[in-house]
Design an enzyme around this catalytic site. Structure first.
Site, PDB file in Angstrom:
ATOM      1  N   GLN A  46      23.049  26.177 -66.044  1.00  0.00           N
ATOM      2  CA  GLN A  46      21.648  25.817 -66.550  1.00  0.00           C
ATOM      3  C   GLN A  46      21.036  27.103 -67.043  1.00  0.00           C
ATOM      4  O   GLN A  46      20.845  28.210 -66.464  1.00  0.00           O
ATOM      5  CB  GLN A  46      21.124  24.904 -65.736  1.00  0.00           C
ATOM      6  CG  GLN A  46      21.347  23.684 -65.218  1.00  0.00           C
ATOM      7  CD  GLN A  46      21.346  22.638 -66.252  1.00  0.00           C
ATOM      8  OE1 GLN A  46      20.735  22.940 -67.320  1.00  0.00           O
ATOM      9  NE2 GLN A  46      21.826  21.338 -65.858  1.00  0.00           N
ATOM     10  N   CYS A  74      11.192  36.048 -80.313  1.00  0.00           N
ATOM     11  CA  CYS A  74      11.627  34.743 -79.900  1.00  0.00           C
ATOM     12  C   CYS A  74      10.891  34.141 -78.681  1.00  0.00           C
ATOM     13  O   CYS A  74      10.560  34.946 -77.666  1.00  0.00           O
ATOM     14  CB  CYS A  74      13.160  34.820 -79.550  1.00  0.00           C
ATOM     15  SG  CYS A  74      13.944  33.244 -78.839  1.00  0.00           S
ATOM     16  N   CYS A 102      21.781  15.476 -70.083  1.00  0.00           N
ATOM     17  CA  CYS A 102      21.125  16.390 -71.036  1.00  0.00           C
ATOM     18  C   CYS A 102      21.198  15.577 -72.562  1.00  0.00           C
ATOM     19  O   CYS A 102      20.715  16.031 -73.449  1.00  0.00           O
ATOM     20  CB  CYS A 102      21.745  17.662 -71.080  1.00  0.00           C
ATOM     21  SG  CYS A 102      23.478  17.853 -71.657  1.00  0.00           S
TER      22      CYS A 102
HETATM   23  N1  SAH Z   1      26.605  20.027 -63.022  1.00  0.00           N
HETATM   24  C1  SAH Z   1      27.068  21.286 -63.320  1.00  0.00           C
HETATM   25  C2  SAH Z   1      27.765  21.099 -64.999  1.00  0.00           C
HETATM   26  C3  SAH Z   1      27.142  20.408 -65.784  1.00  0.00           C
HETATM   27  S1  SAH Z   1      27.619  20.518 -67.342  1.00  0.00           S
HETATM   28  C4  SAH Z   1      25.463  22.204 -63.402  1.00  0.00           C
HETATM   29  O1  SAH Z   1      24.600  21.625 -63.435  1.00  0.00           O
HETATM   30  O2  SAH Z   1      25.840  23.209 -63.660  1.00  0.00           O
HETATM   31  C5  SAH Z   1      28.846  19.390 -67.692  1.00  0.00           C
HETATM   32  C6  SAH Z   1      30.292  20.016 -67.251  1.00  0.00           C
HETATM   33  O3  SAH Z   1      30.953  19.211 -67.352  1.00  0.00           O
HETATM   34  C7  SAH Z   1      30.627  21.321 -67.751  1.00  0.00           C
HETATM   35  O4  SAH Z   1      30.902  22.256 -66.448  1.00  0.00           O
HETATM   36  C8  SAH Z   1      31.981  20.919 -68.493  1.00  0.00           C
HETATM   37  O5  SAH Z   1      32.817  21.913 -68.350  1.00  0.00           O
HETATM   38  C9  SAH Z   1      32.395  19.646 -67.763  1.00  0.00           C
HETATM   39  N2  SAH Z   1      33.314  18.800 -68.339  1.00  0.00           N
HETATM   40  C10 SAH Z   1      33.278  18.498 -69.559  1.00  0.00           C
HETATM   41  N3  SAH Z   1      34.145  17.315 -69.796  1.00  0.00           N
HETATM   42  C11 SAH Z   1      34.551  16.991 -68.507  1.00  0.00           C
HETATM   43  C12 SAH Z   1      35.716  16.046 -68.158  1.00  0.00           C
HETATM   44  N4  SAH Z   1      36.071  15.472 -69.028  1.00  0.00           N
HETATM   45  N5  SAH Z   1      35.917  16.170 -66.947  1.00  0.00           N
HETATM   46  C13 SAH Z   1      35.310  16.973 -66.042  1.00  0.00           C
HETATM   47  N6  SAH Z   1      34.318  17.852 -66.613  1.00  0.00           N
HETATM   48  C14 SAH Z   1      33.928  17.887 -67.669  1.00  0.00           C
END
Ligand code: SAH
Length: 381
Positions: free
Chosen positions: A211, A87, A336
């Protein structure tokens, strides 16, 4: 360019065989078509070394006709496990650990879970490796709680890989395509790993979002904080904050940070991360980001900058309307999902915000996915 034997079946990297420079050109062109109407799209930031960037490796298990253990991803829309011998994406150390697990399964007579009948034991294995810390988390996902011989299994695994810092059993007894179940039991070590990004240390539990490409994540967060244009006084909201990564990095340059996240385990990590980094100006709350922002807007609270990083499905009308009501000077949207980003930009740019900078970052070489950071400013100024 190397080729992988699972190409075309695993679905992991559809751009395999395309030179990396060409991949970047294609992504740039796609983003210009999709987002160019909102403003100039900056040149995509690619990787110097785009191979084996994934710090999270997740495999399902099966036996081939000769009874040998296979592990890998499912062929699209099936429960057929495709094993990649070389991979291009996965972290190499994690791949070695997966190979050891495949070897140990028959000697410990661990029955594999059958997705169709719901019988058996081992469903998936998830491995995460801290990019700077080198710490390694192995999660054994089982279809039931009873796991005979598990401590000897863990001992044997650690004997071959003393670099593993924690092993967790996660129980997923539901007949669903979700990888992790609700219950995690640490079998060895603390049950989470730590890693360092942009000068902050983060604790990462098995089911918290983190990430997968740490090299590009530093670039991405750097851009997000740069776009936030902080001077040390601002009230910043970090919405969809996960384990608090972006907000904690930003907190050093802000007056205060308010984070909101749906997953309670991730919020717990965010609070622990805040303490561990001795950050005193950030608070994290569990809840739906849309409802949370609406409540803030109803209370007529103040925010200077909103950082938002929603999942691929994008944000919601409730969230975006509340952003507009709160009226921050800047909104930094980390996305994303380019299609949902375009949808959300189309909505919010009609309500007093304009996209000033659009920066694609190649977080996922060899796949079609593109991450983008967008700076939107209030046009009222
Ligand atoms: N900013 C962080 C996470 C991004 S991923 C980083 O960079 O690591 C998106 C995140 O949104 C995830 O942790 C997921 O659990 C959260 N999420 C999904 N739906 C949501 C909602 N309705 N309200 C708040 N958080 C949410």
């Amino acid at each position: 360019m190397e080729r992988c034997n699972a190409f075309g079946r695993c679905g992991g990297c559809s751009l395999q065989g395309v030179e990396y420079e060409e991949q970047l050109k294609r992504k740039q062109a796609a983003m210009e078509t999709l987002l160019g109407g909102f403003g100039r799209v900056e040149p995509i930031i690619g990787m110097k070394d785009p191979l084996h960037y994934r710090n999270k490796v997740h495999h399902a298990f099966a036996k081939d006709q000769k009874g040998r253990i296979l592990s890998g991803s499912y062929e699209e829309n099936t429960h057929k496990v495709v094993m990649a011998d070389n991979c291009l994406l996965e972290d190499q150390k994690s791949r070695q650990i997966m190979a050891t697990i495949r070897k140990l399964i028959p000697s410990f007579k661990i029955p594999l879970y059958n997705e169709d009948t719901g019988t058996g034991l081992l469903r998936h294995v998830l491995i995460r490796r801290g990019f700077t810390s080198g710490e390694i988390l192995v999660v054994l996902v089982t279809g039931r709680g009873v796991f005979p011989g598990r401590s000897n299994f863990v001992k044997a695994l650690r004997a071959e890989h003393p670099e593993i810092t924690t092993v967790v059993q996660n129980i997923n007894d539901k007949r669903s395509s979700m990888v992790l179940g609700e219950r995690s039991i640490p079998l060895y070590g603390p049950g989470f790993i730590k890693d360092t990004l942009c000068g902050c240390t983060f604790r990462i539990s098995p089911d918290s979002f983190y990430q997968v490409n740490p090299v590009q994540t530093e670039t991405l967060y750097g851009k997000a904080v740069e776009y936030a244009g902080l001077t040390g006084k601002e009230t910043v909201i970090d919405a969809y904050c996960g384990i608090g990564t972006i907000g904690l990095v930003a907190s050093k340059h802000a007056g205060r940070v308010i984070g909101v996240e749906l997953n309670p385990n991730a919020v717990r990590d965010a609070i622990a991360n805040c303490k561990a980094n001795r950050i005193s100006n950030a608070r994290f709350y569990q809840g739906d980001a849309g409802a949370f922002l609406r409540a803030m807007a109803d209370r007529k609270e103040h925010a200077d900058v909103i950082l938002m990083d929603p999942p691929r499905s994008g944000s919601t009308r409730e969230f975006l309307d509340s952003c507009v009501k709160l009226g921050p000077k800047r909104i930094v949207y980390v996305s994303c999902g380019p299609d949902t980003l375009a949808r959300d930009l189309a909505y919010i740019t009609k309500k007093g915000y304009a996209a000033e900078k659009l920066q694609p970052v190649d977080m996922f070489p060899f796949t079609e996915h593109v991450e983008t950071v967008v700076l939107m400013s209030s046009v009222k100024e």
